[in-house]
Design a protein around this motif. Sequence first.
Motif, PDB file in Angstrom:
ATOM      1  N   TYR A   1      -6.060  -5.883  -7.852  1.00  0.00           N
ATOM      2  CA  TYR A   1      -6.816  -5.756  -6.256  1.00  0.00           C
ATOM      3  C   TYR A   1      -7.911  -5.133  -6.496  1.00  0.00           C
ATOM      4  O   TYR A   1      -8.875  -5.698  -5.483  1.00  0.00           O
ATOM      5  CB  TYR A   1      -5.806  -4.852  -5.709  1.00  0.00           C
TER       6      TYR A   1
ATOM      7  N   VAL B   1     -10.581  -4.315   8.712  1.00  0.00           N
ATOM      8  CA  VAL B   1      -9.285  -3.616   9.308  1.00  0.00           C
ATOM      9  C   VAL B   1      -9.205  -4.026  10.633  1.00  0.00           C
ATOM     10  O   VAL B   1      -9.956  -4.546  11.514  1.00  0.00           O
ATOM     11  CB  VAL B   1      -9.407  -2.323   9.290  1.00  0.00           C
TER      12      VAL B   1
ATOM     13  N   GLY C   1      -8.629   2.077   0.640  1.00  0.00           N
ATOM     14  CA  GLY C   1      -8.896   1.315  -0.492  1.00  0.00           C
ATOM     15  C   GLY C   1     -10.244   0.770  -0.305  1.00  0.00           C
ATOM     16  O   GLY C   1     -10.951   0.633  -1.525  1.00  0.00           O
ATOM     17  N   TYR C   2     -10.610   0.124   0.619  1.00  0.00           N
ATOM     18  CA  TYR C   2     -12.055  -0.191   0.819  1.00  0.00           C
ATOM     19  C   TYR C   2     -12.943   0.879   0.606  1.00  0.00           C
ATOM     20  O   TYR C   2     -14.064   0.865   0.022  1.00  0.00           O
ATOM     21  CB  TYR C   2     -12.131  -0.497   2.174  1.00  0.00           C
TER      22      TYR C   2
ATOM     23  N   GLY D   1      -2.350 -11.552   1.664  1.00  0.00           N
ATOM     24  CA  GLY D   1      -0.953 -10.593   1.761  1.00  0.00           C
ATOM     25  C   GLY D   1       0.096 -11.551   2.293  1.00  0.00           C
ATOM     26  O   GLY D   1       0.287 -12.690   2.006  1.00  0.00           O
TER      27      GLY D   1
ATOM     28  N   SER E   1       0.645  -1.209   0.022  1.00  0.00           N
ATOM     29  CA  SER E   1      -0.102  -0.048   0.092  1.00  0.00           C
ATOM     30  C   SER E   1       0.630   1.266   0.042  1.00  0.00           C
ATOM     31  O   SER E   1       0.438   2.208  -0.640  1.00  0.00           O
ATOM     32  CB  SER E   1      -0.856   0.163   1.116  1.00  0.00           C
TER      33      SER E   1
ATOM     34  N   GLY F   1     -14.931  -5.286   3.826  1.00  0.00           N
ATOM     35  CA  GLY F   1     -13.447  -5.143   4.050  1.00  0.00           C
ATOM     36  C   GLY F   1     -13.030  -5.071   5.634  1.00  0.00           C
ATOM     37  O   GLY F   1     -13.812  -4.682   6.271  1.00  0.00           O
TER      38      GLY F   1
ATOM     39  N   ALA G   1      -6.779  -7.688   3.486  1.00  0.00           N
ATOM     40  CA  ALA G   1      -5.843  -7.360   2.464  1.00  0.00           C
ATOM     41  C   ALA G   1      -4.487  -6.618   2.737  1.00  0.00           C
ATOM     42  O   ALA G   1      -4.986  -5.644   3.031  1.00  0.00           O
ATOM     43  CB  ALA G   1      -6.273  -7.111   1.071  1.00  0.00           C
ATOM     44  N   GLY G   2      -3.240  -7.159   3.124  1.00  0.00           N
ATOM     45  CA  GLY G   2      -2.480  -5.996   3.550  1.00  0.00           C
ATOM     46  C   GLY G   2      -1.216  -7.073   4.122  1.00  0.00           C
ATOM     47  O   GLY G   2      -0.997  -8.366   4.110  1.00  0.00           O
TER      48      GLY G   2
ATOM     49  N   LYS H   1      -5.153   0.331   3.982  1.00  0.00           N
ATOM     50  CA  LYS H   1      -6.199  -0.424   3.481  1.00  0.00           C
ATOM     51  C   LYS H   1      -7.643   0.173   3.696  1.00  0.00           C
ATOM     52  O   LYS H   1      -8.284  -0.003   2.902  1.00  0.00           O
ATOM     53  CB  LYS H   1      -6.260  -1.927   3.770  1.00  0.00           C
TER      54      LYS H   1
END
Length: 405
Positions: A293, A305, A322-323, A262, A16, A303, A231-232, A319
């Motif tokens: 992605y 976190v 991005g979401y 990830g 990211s 999503g 994702a990350g 992230k």
Amino acid sequence: MRILIVVDVYPPEISSAGHLMQELAEGFKKRGHQVTVATTYPRHYLRPEVKKERFKTFSVENGIEVIRVKTLPLRKINFIIRGISQLLLPQLFFRKIRKFVNYPLDGVIVYSPPLTLGLMGSKIKRHYGAKFVLSVQDIFPQNAIDLGVLKNRFLIKFFEWIEKKVYKDADVITFNSEKGKKFLIEKKALSPKKVITFYNWIDFASYQDLRKNISFRARYNLGDKFIFLFAGIMGPAQDLGFIVKIAKKVSDIKDIIFLLVGDGMEKEKLKRMVKEDALSNVIVESFVSKEEYPYLLKDVDVGVVCLSPKNKTSFIPGKFMGYLGAGLPIVAFLNEESDGFPLIDEAGCGYACRSNDLDGAVEIVKKIYGKREELEIFGKNARKYALSNLTVDSCIVKFEKLFNR
């Protein structure tokens, strides 16, 4: 203007931070500025087909001059070697920059972490007469102390000395949350005029007009499952073992899948946890490319976190943005200091609870799964908020003002 961006990771590495700086560099270029990026040689988070490629020390990519510096490993290694590697960065970077940049610079933007790259900003400022903007994403060494990663008193004092020097030398320090800005002012005795809140940006174009025949549901054989995606980076700061614990608690709901995509030092540990608990509702996969992605986000329902409760600073993971840009509902499990709580409330895009509250997290997962009619509303709210606050162009204008003030 002539602008130098210094960051420890840049595409083709999947990160990211790297993608964020690429979007910034290309945005500056579109507005007529001359842009150079100094970064490390790609070696860690790469797609299989890219791993065998060789990269030039100096190249021009999409109109951006890119200087790639070979360093000791910075990831997937123990913290002692990582610390040594980071301490060597300023000298290695500066040597290459001086070789390829033989003209004055108007500004330098240094992405931190790693904090030691901030010493590069000091060198560039003195040598090239550039205004030095330090973009702080995580507050180091405080975050490493909070996570129990950094315990040696001598090393703590040493890194705090570097931190103090870098903060003093920077003309402007940006942080991606209000609480983080307040922390720097109150705990690090920085002038309120020197520190500004600067939210990270989103490349909205990448989430639009997705016409390629790419299906991650098909790739991972997920069918019509209700997918929660993380994702990350998979490291101590994320504490993704918490998600595995949630998955175990809701394993009776056969429709729910937790997809963790990830890489990082905690990835193998996560795989072991999933195997030991014989969980069929957790899937751990490798990074996907920047180009793919948006299709991944398009194929999931929510999503996720996750931040360890040991974190005591208020950073907002990339992230998150991005979401929001993809119009994805969000559930967040956060340390109590995180600015993610007011962000979710302000955007109206999902639910959040503290990451030491397992029962509360399970309740959130069940709630958003049980109220599917809210998903579309959350998604629209997320994108509306992002369009109003997080465009690349608006952020570049702010940077231009910083260099001119």
